[in-house]
Write an enzyme that holds these catalytic residues in place. Structure first.
Site, PDB file in Angstrom:
ATOM      1  N   ASP A 136       0.850  -1.197   0.000  1.00  0.00           N
ATOM      2  CA  ASP A 136       0.000   0.000   0.000  1.00  0.00           C
ATOM      3  C   ASP A 136       0.884   1.246   0.000  1.00  0.00           C
ATOM      4  O   ASP A 136       0.695   2.160   0.795  1.00  0.00           O
ATOM      5  CB  ASP A 136      -0.930  -0.032   1.212  1.00  0.00           C
ATOM      6  CG  ASP A 136      -2.040   1.008   1.145  1.00  0.00           C
ATOM      7  OD1 ASP A 136      -2.300   1.527   0.033  1.00  0.00           O
ATOM      8  OD2 ASP A 136      -2.642   1.311   2.189  1.00  0.00           O
ATOM      9  N   ILE A 137       1.870   1.234  -0.894  1.00  0.00           N
ATOM     10  CA  ILE A 137       2.770   2.388  -1.041  1.00  0.00           C
ATOM     11  C   ILE A 137       2.101   3.331  -2.037  1.00  0.00           C
ATOM     12  O   ILE A 137       2.280   3.219  -3.248  1.00  0.00           O
ATOM     13  CB  ILE A 137       4.167   1.933  -1.509  1.00  0.00           C
ATOM     14  CG1 ILE A 137       4.764   0.980  -0.468  1.00  0.00           C
ATOM     15  CG2 ILE A 137       5.078   3.137  -1.723  1.00  0.00           C
ATOM     16  CD1 ILE A 137       6.092   0.368  -0.878  1.00  0.00           C
ATOM     17  N   GLU A 138       1.289   4.247  -1.521  1.00  0.00           N
ATOM     18  CA  GLU A 138       0.392   5.038  -2.363  1.00  0.00           C
ATOM     19  C   GLU A 138       1.027   6.298  -2.927  1.00  0.00           C
ATOM     20  O   GLU A 138       0.693   6.732  -4.030  1.00  0.00           O
ATOM     21  CB  GLU A 138      -0.856   5.425  -1.569  1.00  0.00           C
ATOM     22  CG  GLU A 138      -1.685   4.241  -1.104  1.00  0.00           C
ATOM     23  CD  GLU A 138      -2.931   4.678  -0.350  1.00  0.00           C
ATOM     24  OE1 GLU A 138      -3.364   5.831  -0.528  1.00  0.00           O
ATOM     25  OE2 GLU A 138      -3.463   3.860   0.425  1.00  0.00           O
ATOM     26  N   ASP A 139       1.900   6.908  -2.190  1.00  0.00           N
ATOM     27  CA  ASP A 139       2.394   8.238  -2.540  1.00  0.00           C
ATOM     28  C   ASP A 139       3.834   8.150  -3.018  1.00  0.00           C
ATOM     29  O   ASP A 139       4.760   8.072  -2.215  1.00  0.00           O
ATOM     30  CB  ASP A 139       2.281   9.150  -1.311  1.00  0.00           C
ATOM     31  CG  ASP A 139       2.634  10.588  -1.632  1.00  0.00           C
ATOM     32  OD1 ASP A 139       2.706  10.931  -2.818  1.00  0.00           O
ATOM     33  OD2 ASP A 139       2.836  11.371  -0.681  1.00  0.00           O
TER      34      ASP A 139
END
Length: 438
Positions: free
Chosen positions: A230-233
């Site tokens: 969940d590495i979103e940015d």
């Protein structure tokens, strides 16, 4: 209830034989005083079953039926207008239909729940997991974060204490739920940006491999079934580096039997629009991942003005783009369980669960409205200080439309952000629509 259904089926068949009558399904129209026909019979039988109508079903929507509908709506905090629209219809179905035995002929679907610890006033996800574990395939605890130093090491967040994690594993094993360790780059504070942390790791081959191996050891030493990335940015310029990370992660984890799921921000096209989604190559990530969660929410959110969290037309556009890049059988549709209370004076909106939204509505004596275009609930109120508020949230009715998209586009299933914030009746909707993959 079986006899009632037989009668309704007979009435519907007979009505098809009558010329000059256009049959419209009860589920697709409004019913109001003056209407008549088999749809009104169905309505009246439901009202009789619930004790709101004492007279036999006649098929004519008269004053007694209108009064019964108004009383039902008032009792359940809907607009007491005596008209049966989507919210009233859904309420009637929830109150009168019992969950049946799963249909063996239905296609199985994967349901994943994101798990978070207690965030006062929001509860931990544990109760939801325990109560509804039979309807979950995967659970992903939000517990592990890239170390702010950008070394490739992982921090364990204490929002989910070790004791609670043990209870999570126990509930998961009892319900044959696979547990994925969620790894993210968010919520650092002190001016630390998640994209900077990710860049330091992704741009350095040694640190990138360190992250891969730290994830591998985390799974092996703690009994996880796989990982939820969940590495979103990340920076748009790091897109190819993220692809390389995914290739290296897959090469290490898949031979060992570990499952890889990746969460991706929603987008409609490959054209950059200054959003988080610009940084992610859907097709390449979908190639390396076992499944992808497309986070089809925050159409309106913490940094926007009021509006739907995930309107149905907007979600469908996201799905259409996603399946053009990733095989549908790898895609989970991310569904929000939350809402926001926007104060129109411009202050930061309040993050709400379904229960909190309904509590506000009851406190101010407000009826719930239904946006027919977005297919989501909302309401407005004025607080004690005279400030105007607008609340948009999700409930079982709005989930129903989104889950229909899962079937329409033959997606693998759905993922819920997050367990413990949802309308409890949403689980009935999931059970009615799908057989759950285990």
């Amino acid at each position: 209830m079986f006899k009632i259904r037989k009668k309704l089926i007979l009435v519907a068949v007979l009505s098809l034989l009558v010329s000059n009558i256009t049959c419209v399904a009860y589920a697709s129209q409004y019913l109001r005083q003056g209407d008549y026909g088999p749809n009104v019979v169905a309505l009246q039988e439901q009202l009789r079953q619930l004790g709101y109508l004492a007279v036999p079903a006649t098929g004519f929507f008269g004053p007694l039926t209108a009064a019964a509908v108004t009383k039902l709506q008032s009792d359940y905090y809907l607009i007491p207008d005596g008209i049966v629209g989507p919210l009233t219809r859904n309420l009637l179905e929830r109150l009168t239909q019992k969950e049946g035995t799963p249909d063996p002929y239905r296609q199985k679907r994967t349901i994943m729940g994101y798990y978070a610890g207690k965030e006062t006033p929001l509860p931990s996800s544990l109760t939801s997991l325990t109560n509804h574990g039979t309807k979950l395939t995967y659970v992903a605890p939000f517990r592990y974060r890239l170390n702010a130093g950008g070394t490739g090491s992982l921090d364990t967040l204490e929002q989910i204490p070790e004791k609670e994690l043990n209870k999570l594993f126990l509930a998961a094993r009892e319900n044959k739920i696979k547990v994925l360790a969620l790894v993210h780059n968010m919520l650092y504070g002190n001016g630390i940006q998640g994209r900077d942390v990710a860049h330091r790791i992704l741009s350095d081959p040694q640190k990138r491999w360190s992250l891969v191996m730290n994830i591998f050891y985390l799974l092996r030493e703690n009994g996880f079934d796989g990982v939820e990335i969940d590495i979103e940015d990340i920076y748009p310029g790091d897109s190819q580096l993220f692809n390389q990370f995914m290739a290296e992660l897959a090469a290490q984890l898949k031979p060992a039997g570990y499952y890889i799921s990746v969460a991706l921000p929603a987008k409609f096209s490959d054209t950059p629009n200054m959003s988080w989604g610009d940084s992610f190559d859907y097709a390449t990530i979908g190639h390396y991942a076992d499944q992808v969660v497309v986070m089809a929410y925050d159409e309106h959110g913490a940094y926007s003005g009021p509006g739907p969290i995930a309107s149905l037309p907007w979600v469908e556009k996201v799905v259409q783009y996603t399946v053009s890049k990733i095989p549908a059988q790898k895609v989970l549709l991310g569904i929000p369980a939350y809402g926001f209370d926007w104060n129109c004076d411009g202050s930061f909106p309040r993050y709400l669960s379904y229960d909190l939204a309904m509590e506000i509505a009851r406190w101010y004596g407000i009826s719930i409205n239904w946006d027919t275009r977005a297919e989501v609930p909302y309401f407005r109120y004025i607080d004690e200080n005279g400030s105007r508020h607008e609340v948009w949230f999700e409930n079982a009715s709005s989930w129903a439309g989104k889950l229909d998209l899962v079937a329409k586009y033959n997606l693998k299933g759905a993922a819920i952000w997050r367990l413990g914030m949802e309308d409890p009746d949403s689980w009935r909707v999931i059970g009615d629509k799908f057989t759950i993959e285990k």
